[in-house]
Design an enzyme around this catalytic site. Structure first.
Site, PDB file in Angstrom:
ATOM      1  N   GLU A 119       0.776  -1.463  -0.073  1.00 26.56           N
ATOM      2  CA  GLU A 119       0.177   0.048   0.030  1.00 26.56           C
ATOM      3  C   GLU A 119       0.943   1.222   0.101  1.00 26.56           C
ATOM      4  O   GLU A 119       0.410   2.351   0.428  1.00 26.56           O
ATOM      5  CB  GLU A 119      -1.156   0.115   1.319  1.00 26.56           C
ATOM      6  CG  GLU A 119      -1.834  -1.272   1.433  1.00 26.56           C
ATOM      7  CD  GLU A 119      -2.996  -1.334   0.233  1.00 26.56           C
ATOM      8  OE1 GLU A 119      -2.910  -0.576  -0.742  1.00 26.56           O
ATOM      9  OE2 GLU A 119      -3.606  -2.079   0.185  1.00 26.56           O
ATOM     10  N   HIS A 142      -2.894   2.086   8.303  1.00 27.80           N
ATOM     11  CA  HIS A 142      -3.957   1.325   7.834  1.00 27.80           C
ATOM     12  C   HIS A 142      -4.200  -0.188   8.561  1.00 27.80           C
ATOM     13  O   HIS A 142      -3.205  -0.658   9.065  1.00 27.80           O
ATOM     14  CB  HIS A 142      -3.513   0.982   6.292  1.00 27.80           C
ATOM     15  CG  HIS A 142      -4.335  -0.066   5.648  1.00 27.80           C
ATOM     16  ND1 HIS A 142      -5.959   0.155   5.641  1.00 27.80           N
ATOM     17  CD2 HIS A 142      -4.157  -1.137   5.190  1.00 27.80           C
ATOM     18  CE1 HIS A 142      -6.585  -1.051   5.044  1.00 27.80           C
ATOM     19  NE2 HIS A 142      -5.608  -1.822   4.762  1.00 27.80           N
ATOM     20  N   HIS A 144      -7.440  -3.326   9.616  1.00 22.33           N
ATOM     21  CA  HIS A 144      -8.823  -4.056   9.310  1.00 22.33           C
ATOM     22  C   HIS A 144      -9.651  -4.089  10.481  1.00 22.33           C
ATOM     23  O   HIS A 144      -9.989  -5.245  11.039  1.00 22.33           O
ATOM     24  CB  HIS A 144      -8.523  -5.374   8.801  1.00 22.33           C
ATOM     25  CG  HIS A 144      -7.650  -5.224   7.434  1.00 22.33           C
ATOM     26  ND1 HIS A 144      -7.073  -6.406   7.018  1.00 22.33           N
ATOM     27  CD2 HIS A 144      -7.234  -4.306   6.690  1.00 22.33           C
ATOM     28  CE1 HIS A 144      -6.398  -6.136   5.797  1.00 22.33           C
ATOM     29  NE2 HIS A 144      -6.570  -4.963   5.854  1.00 22.33           N
ATOM     30  N   GLU A 172     -18.533  11.888  22.453  1.00 21.36           N
ATOM     31  CA  GLU A 172     -17.135  12.682  22.280  1.00 21.36           C
ATOM     32  C   GLU A 172     -16.610  12.210  20.889  1.00 21.36           C
ATOM     33  O   GLU A 172     -15.517  12.794  20.616  1.00 21.36           O
ATOM     34  CB  GLU A 172     -16.401  12.219  23.378  1.00 21.36           C
ATOM     35  CG  GLU A 172     -16.702  12.644  24.827  1.00 21.36           C
ATOM     36  CD  GLU A 172     -15.579  12.650  25.885  1.00 21.36           C
ATOM     37  OE1 GLU A 172     -14.636  12.421  25.660  1.00 21.36           O
ATOM     38  OE2 GLU A 172     -16.161  12.690  27.028  1.00 21.36           O
ATOM     39  N   HIS A 213     -12.949  -3.263   3.256  1.00 19.96           N
ATOM     40  CA  HIS A 213     -11.718  -3.689   3.711  1.00 19.96           C
ATOM     41  C   HIS A 213     -11.125  -3.120   4.775  1.00 19.96           C
ATOM     42  O   HIS A 213     -10.483  -4.052   5.609  1.00 19.96           O
ATOM     43  CB  HIS A 213     -10.839  -2.879   2.235  1.00 19.96           C
ATOM     44  CG  HIS A 213      -9.396  -3.166   2.385  1.00 19.96           C
ATOM     45  ND1 HIS A 213      -8.513  -3.528   1.252  1.00 19.96           N
ATOM     46  CD2 HIS A 213      -8.521  -3.273   3.298  1.00 19.96           C
ATOM     47  CE1 HIS A 213      -7.299  -3.547   1.592  1.00 19.96           C
ATOM     48  NE2 HIS A 213      -7.292  -3.515   2.916  1.00 19.96           N
TER      49      HIS A 213
HETATM   50  P1  13P Z   1       0.782  -5.659   3.115  1.00 19.42           P
HETATM   51  O1  13P Z   1       1.212  -6.926   3.891  1.00 19.42           O
HETATM   52  O2  13P Z   1       1.313  -5.127   1.666  1.00 19.42           O
HETATM   53  O3  13P Z   1       1.176  -4.606   3.860  1.00 19.42           O
HETATM   54  O4  13P Z   1      -0.621  -5.747   2.677  1.00 19.42           O
HETATM   55  C1  13P Z   1      -1.615  -5.758   3.901  1.00 19.42           C
HETATM   56  C2  13P Z   1      -2.954  -5.295   3.620  1.00 19.42           C
HETATM   57  O5  13P Z   1      -3.455  -4.674   4.496  1.00 19.42           O
HETATM   58  C3  13P Z   1      -3.084  -4.668   2.209  1.00 19.42           C
HETATM   59  O6  13P Z   1      -4.388  -3.873   2.260  1.00 19.42           O
HETATM   60 ZN    ZN Z   2      -5.547  -4.021   3.984  1.00 21.03          ZN
END
Ligand code: 13P
Ligand code: ZN
Length: 276
Positions: A119, A142, A144, A172, A213
């Site tokens: 990413e 980033h 999940h 809040e 995602h």
């Molecule tokens: P990477 O292992 O390349 O960091 O990818 C993980 C991910 O969450 C892709 O969106």
């Molecule tokens: Zn991801």
């Protein structure tokens, strides 16, 4: 290669945050990636001048001039957050973006031949975008998170609707992200297009939901970015707890306006999200 960098407060914080995120369930397998723009003075004593490069890794995009000759911590592609704190050398890297923006000079890490996250597009573009708005910006994160992901299956991909549902979950939330969140529909990840779209949203927000995602959070430091994501994730958990039941008490737009006034958010809040 000296491992002195591991004793720097910045790297210690980075590894602890990564470990925490794994334990919160936000980063299964290799899910998630974090990059930190590091101020030179924070690391120079740990990296012997910061100009001795182990190898060069070509970047798949040309980095914005604002990022050139700057140093970053990056998590590696395919690497597991679960393993990172115990084995940082193979799972993270310290890089310097080259003067022409085309290469990452490797200063430390990625020892098994690895490289930065897939990413990289979204990370570099978001760093450049946020830095142009906020000179204190340092972190792009980033992951999940479970509840935000469930919510992205249930709520339209609309910035206003998504934001209001999060703001109304707890008093809040609007204080933590008065500019709201941005939402992207499902898109293929790991490419230029999603990087451009995410950075475009980051012109207005620090928090972007990638539909079906995960989430991107930006901040001035690791605590800020982490705190933003954990607040949004908790709001999503609350929302999912009551949204399919009969809610008899709710945070109204008038309540939100009172919070805006009480916490002096007038200049930063997205007023248009309160238009009925
Ligand atoms: P990477 O292992 O390349 O960091 O990818 C993980 C991910 O969450 C892709 O969106
Ligand atoms: Zn991801």
């Amino acid at each position: 290669m000296s491992d002195q960098i591991l004793t720097s407060p910045k790297m210690e914080k980075y590894l602890n945050i990564i470990d925490n995120m794994y334990r919160l369930g936000w980063d299964e397998r290799n899910g998630g990636n974090i990059s930190v723009l590091v101020d030179e003075e924070e690391i120079e004593e740990y990296l012997e001048g910061g100009r001795h490069y182990l190898r060069d890794i070509p970047l798949p995009l040309v980095a914005d001039p604002i990022l050139r000759d700057r140093v970053f911590f990056f998590t590696g592609t395919g690497k597991y957050f679960r393993n990172t704190k115990a084995d940082p050398k193979n799972n993270v890297g310290v890089i310097r973006i080259s003067e022409d923006g085309k290469v990452a000079h490797l200063l430390w890490g990625f020892e098994d031949g690895g490289k930065f996250t897939s990413e990289i597009y979204a990370h570099l573009m978001c760093h450049a975008q946020r830095l142009k708005i906020d000179p204190h910006h340092h972190v792009v994160m980033h992951c999940h998170p479970t509840n935000l992901l469930i919510m992205s299956h249930l709520v339209p991909n609309d910035d206003k609707e998504f934001t209001l549902n999060l703001w109304r979950a707890m008093t809040e939330d609007i204080i933590v992200f008065p500019e709201g969140v941005g939402v992207l529909p499902w898109m293929l990840c790991g490419n230029n297009e999603i990087g451009v779209a995410t950075a475009e949203k980051m012109k207005k927000v620090r928090c972007v939901i990638w539909g079906l995602h995960g989430i991107y959070g930006a901040g001035s430091d690791l605590d800020e970015a982490f705190g933003l994501i954990e607040t949004a994730e908790k709001a999503a958990q609350l929302y999912l707890g009551y949204s399919s039941r009969k809610e008899i008490n709710t945070i109204t737009n008038d309540n939100l306006r009172e919070i805006i006034k009480g916490f002096h958010l007038e200049d930063v809040v997205r007023w248009e999200f309160l238009d009925e």
